[in-house]
Write an enzyme that holds these catalytic residues in place. Structure first.
Site, PDB file in Angstrom:
ATOM      1  N   GLY A  58       0.814  -1.219   0.000  1.00  0.00           N
ATOM      2  CA  GLY A  58       0.000   0.000   0.000  1.00  0.00           C
ATOM      3  C   GLY A  58       0.840   1.258   0.000  1.00  0.00           C
ATOM      4  O   GLY A  58       0.545   2.199   0.744  1.00  0.00           O
TER       5      GLY A  58
ATOM      6  N   ASP B 235      -3.710  -7.718  -4.957  1.00  0.00           N
ATOM      7  CA  ASP B 235      -4.752  -7.432  -3.974  1.00  0.00           C
ATOM      8  C   ASP B 235      -4.424  -8.229  -2.706  1.00  0.00           C
ATOM      9  O   ASP B 235      -4.465  -9.467  -2.727  1.00  0.00           O
ATOM     10  CB  ASP B 235      -6.099  -7.860  -4.575  1.00  0.00           C
ATOM     11  CG  ASP B 235      -7.263  -7.639  -3.623  1.00  0.00           C
ATOM     12  OD1 ASP B 235      -7.034  -7.411  -2.417  1.00  0.00           O
ATOM     13  OD2 ASP B 235      -8.413  -7.728  -4.093  1.00  0.00           O
ATOM     14  N   VAL B 236      -4.110  -7.533  -1.628  1.00  0.00           N
ATOM     15  CA  VAL B 236      -3.676  -8.246  -0.409  1.00  0.00           C
ATOM     16  C   VAL B 236      -4.762  -9.142   0.182  1.00  0.00           C
ATOM     17  O   VAL B 236      -4.472 -10.008   0.996  1.00  0.00           O
ATOM     18  CB  VAL B 236      -3.149  -7.282   0.688  1.00  0.00           C
ATOM     19  CG1 VAL B 236      -1.878  -6.585   0.264  1.00  0.00           C
ATOM     20  CG2 VAL B 236      -4.222  -6.292   1.134  1.00  0.00           C
TER      21      VAL B 236
ATOM     22  N   SER C  58      -3.656   0.191  14.440  1.00  0.00           N
ATOM     23  CA  SER C  58      -4.334   1.480  14.641  1.00  0.00           C
ATOM     24  C   SER C  58      -4.669   1.629  16.114  1.00  0.00           C
ATOM     25  O   SER C  58      -4.858   0.631  16.825  1.00  0.00           O
ATOM     26  CB  SER C  58      -5.636   1.508  13.836  1.00  0.00           C
ATOM     27  OG  SER C  58      -6.443   2.594  14.247  1.00  0.00           O
TER      28      SER C  58
ATOM     29  N   TYR D  62     -13.216  -2.548  11.754  1.00  0.00           N
ATOM     30  CA  TYR D  62     -11.816  -2.083  11.658  1.00  0.00           C
ATOM     31  C   TYR D  62     -11.073  -2.343  12.970  1.00  0.00           C
ATOM     32  O   TYR D  62      -9.925  -2.797  12.966  1.00  0.00           O
ATOM     33  CB  TYR D  62     -11.860  -0.590  11.329  1.00  0.00           C
ATOM     34  CG  TYR D  62     -10.540   0.075  11.041  1.00  0.00           C
ATOM     35  CD1 TYR D  62      -9.929  -0.043   9.794  1.00  0.00           C
ATOM     36  CD2 TYR D  62      -9.923   0.882  11.999  1.00  0.00           C
ATOM     37  CE1 TYR D  62      -8.729   0.614   9.524  1.00  0.00           C
ATOM     38  CE2 TYR D  62      -8.736   1.544  11.737  1.00  0.00           C
ATOM     39  CZ  TYR D  62      -8.135   1.408  10.499  1.00  0.00           C
ATOM     40  OH  TYR D  62      -6.960   2.062  10.230  1.00  0.00           O
ATOM     41  N   SER D  63     -11.740  -2.074  14.093  1.00  0.00           N
ATOM     42  CA  SER D  63     -11.104  -2.319  15.402  1.00  0.00           C
ATOM     43  C   SER D  63     -10.803  -3.800  15.569  1.00  0.00           C
ATOM     44  O   SER D  63      -9.739  -4.177  16.091  1.00  0.00           O
ATOM     45  CB  SER D  63     -12.009  -1.834  16.538  1.00  0.00           C
ATOM     46  OG  SER D  63     -12.282  -0.459  16.409  1.00  0.00           O
TER      47      SER D  63
HETATM   48  P1  NAP Z   1      -4.854   5.316   2.228  1.00  0.00           P
HETATM   49  O1  NAP Z   1      -4.291   6.668   2.026  1.00  0.00           O
HETATM   50  O2  NAP Z   1      -6.280   5.064   1.955  1.00  0.00           O
HETATM   51  O3  NAP Z   1      -3.945   4.251   1.420  1.00  0.00           O
HETATM   52  C1  NAP Z   1      -4.253   2.899   1.496  1.00  0.00           C
HETATM   53  C2  NAP Z   1      -3.204   2.099   0.745  1.00  0.00           C
HETATM   54  O4  NAP Z   1      -3.533   0.704   0.883  1.00  0.00           O
HETATM   55  C3  NAP Z   1      -3.176   2.405  -0.736  1.00  0.00           C
HETATM   56  O5  NAP Z   1      -1.849   2.340  -1.190  1.00  0.00           O
HETATM   57  C4  NAP Z   1      -3.998   1.263  -1.332  1.00  0.00           C
HETATM   58  O6  NAP Z   1      -3.623   0.916  -2.672  1.00  0.00           O
HETATM   59  C5  NAP Z   1      -3.651   0.128  -0.414  1.00  0.00           C
HETATM   60  N1  NAP Z   1      -4.685  -0.911  -0.430  1.00  0.00           N
HETATM   61  C6  NAP Z   1      -5.948  -0.824   0.034  1.00  0.00           C
HETATM   62  N2  NAP Z   1      -6.610  -1.968  -0.170  1.00  0.00           N
HETATM   63  C7  NAP Z   1      -5.736  -2.815  -0.792  1.00  0.00           C
HETATM   64  C8  NAP Z   1      -5.828  -4.140  -1.272  1.00  0.00           C
HETATM   65  N3  NAP Z   1      -6.949  -4.872  -1.173  1.00  0.00           N
HETATM   66  N4  NAP Z   1      -4.732  -4.688  -1.853  1.00  0.00           N
HETATM   67  C9  NAP Z   1      -3.599  -3.973  -1.974  1.00  0.00           C
HETATM   68  N5  NAP Z   1      -3.453  -2.707  -1.532  1.00  0.00           N
HETATM   69  C10 NAP Z   1      -4.519  -2.136  -0.953  1.00  0.00           C
HETATM   70  O7  NAP Z   1      -4.663   4.852   3.756  1.00  0.00           O
HETATM   71  P2  NAP Z   1      -3.617   5.301   4.879  1.00  0.00           P
HETATM   72  O8  NAP Z   1      -4.286   6.269   5.761  1.00  0.00           O
HETATM   73  O9  NAP Z   1      -2.319   5.639   4.271  1.00  0.00           O
HETATM   74  O10 NAP Z   1      -3.505   3.935   5.703  1.00  0.00           O
HETATM   75  C11 NAP Z   1      -2.378   3.075   5.626  1.00  0.00           C
HETATM   76  C12 NAP Z   1      -2.467   2.097   6.777  1.00  0.00           C
HETATM   77  O11 NAP Z   1      -2.456   2.815   8.021  1.00  0.00           O
HETATM   78  C13 NAP Z   1      -3.747   1.259   6.787  1.00  0.00           C
HETATM   79  O12 NAP Z   1      -3.471  -0.044   7.228  1.00  0.00           O
HETATM   80  C14 NAP Z   1      -4.608   1.980   7.792  1.00  0.00           C
HETATM   81  O13 NAP Z   1      -5.568   1.133   8.365  1.00  0.00           O
HETATM   82  C15 NAP Z   1      -3.572   2.428   8.789  1.00  0.00           C
HETATM   83  N6  NAP Z   1      -3.990   3.540   9.633  1.00  0.00           N
HETATM   84  C16 NAP Z   1      -4.319   4.748   9.097  1.00  0.00           C
HETATM   85  C17 NAP Z   1      -4.703   5.781   9.949  1.00  0.00           C
HETATM   86  C18 NAP Z   1      -5.070   7.129   9.446  1.00  0.00           C
HETATM   87  O14 NAP Z   1      -5.545   7.957  10.272  1.00  0.00           O
HETATM   88  N7  NAP Z   1      -4.876   7.457   8.190  1.00  0.00           N
HETATM   89  C19 NAP Z   1      -4.755   5.567  11.339  1.00  0.00           C
HETATM   90  C20 NAP Z   1      -4.404   4.326  11.836  1.00  0.00           C
HETATM   91  C21 NAP Z   1      -4.011   3.313  10.977  1.00  0.00           C
HETATM   92  P3  NAP Z   1      -4.368   1.600  -3.946  1.00  0.00           P
HETATM   93  O15 NAP Z   1      -3.999   3.058  -3.865  1.00  0.00           O
HETATM   94  O16 NAP Z   1      -3.798   0.920  -5.130  1.00  0.00           O
HETATM   95  O17 NAP Z   1      -5.825   1.368  -3.746  1.00  0.00           O
END
Ligand code: NAP
Length: 247
Positions: free
Chosen positions: A15, A66-67, A146, A159-160
């Protein structure tokens, strides 16, 4: 593989087309790691990550899978490590959120979040674990959970659950791999400014964050970089929060 690339420490960042993963890829590239950029949908953003990584002079390649798809993930990863050798580090970052209060949460919202965020732990790491062990070298696995997996969050029962599962799986795998010099740790971000949170009621949520602001993807990337370093060799089975005091 060239002689130069053999000496590079390669890190797969799932991702890394957007958000936190993209910041991790760029930060690690600046620190001299080779980066395996990964995406599933956002090809042009993934290409931007590749360009940013290469602008640091770091070697880079791009994978698409796709993970949540077990067979596809295994096929792509096995082919990649057969052709290029095993990674030094794996950052399991790809994830989604599909929020809704529990009585209204439909089965698809439950399944997609569990498949993408939790099943991906198995799907990505199972094909890589034996090859990592067989290198007989130190290695690093970092999962991204998270704050929701630690304390729960309204509207995020799915999600939790997935993120709490990641924390348990990370700690258990850490025990299995510790004697192999492979550390396994988890980072639990709080509210970070990315596409995932762009529709969140940020002003309201900030009231609960002692630091009084949302976090930046780069601030999560900094913790990842530390856990990948040689200085972190004795840190394993831990959850590191990056959340401005939200807990
Ligand atoms: P984001 O901006 O929405 O990016 C998500 C990334 O995951 C993208 O690169 C997307 O690829 C990839 N992805 C999603 N579904 C996928 C799948 N089925 N197979 C392969 N790749 C997939 O999210 P983010 O905020 O950076 O989050 C990154 C991680 O941090 C996640 O695990 C999220 O739960 C965690 N997190 C985020 C926050 C927050 O506040 N943002 C807080 C706590 C934890 P594509 O672009 O190709 O779709």
């Amino acid at each position: 593989m060239t002689e130069k690339n053999k000496q590079v420490r390669w890190v797969l960042v799932t991702g890394s087309s957007r958000g936190i993963g993209q910041a991790i890829a760029q930060n690690l590239a600046a620190a001299g790691y080779g980066i395996v950029v990964h995406y599933v949908h956002s090809e042009s953003s993934a290409q931007q990550t590749v360009a940013a990584v290469e602008s640091h002079g770091a070697p880079c390649r791009l994978l698409k899978f796709d993970v949540s798809n077990r067979d596809q993930t295994r096929e792509v990863l096995e082919k990649d490590i057969e052709e290029n050798g095993c990674y030094y580090g794996v950052v399991c970052n790809a994830g989604i959120a599909v929020d809704g209060i529990f009585p209204m949460l439909d089965g698809n919202a439950w399944d997609s979040v569990i498949h993408t965020n939790l099943d991906s732990f198995y799907n990505v790491l199972h094909p890589l674990t034996l090859p990592l062990i067989k290198t007989r070298k130190p290695a690093r696995i970092i999962t991204i959970a998270s704050v929701s997996g630690l304390i729960g969050n309204r509207g995020q029962v799915n999600y939790s659950a997935a993120k709490a599962g990641i924390i348990g799986a990370t700690k258990a795998l850490a025990i299995e791999l510790a004697s192999r010099k492979i550390t396994v740790n988890c980072i639990a971000p709080g509210l970070i400014e990315t596409d995932m949170t762009d529709k969140a009621p940020v002003e309201e949520m900030i009231k609960a964050i002692p630091a009084g602001r949302v976090g930046k993807p780069e601030e999560v990337a900094a913790a990842v970089k530390f856990l990948l370093s040689d200085d972190a060799a004795y840190i394993t089975r831990q959850v590191i929060s990056v959340n401005g005091g939200l807990c």
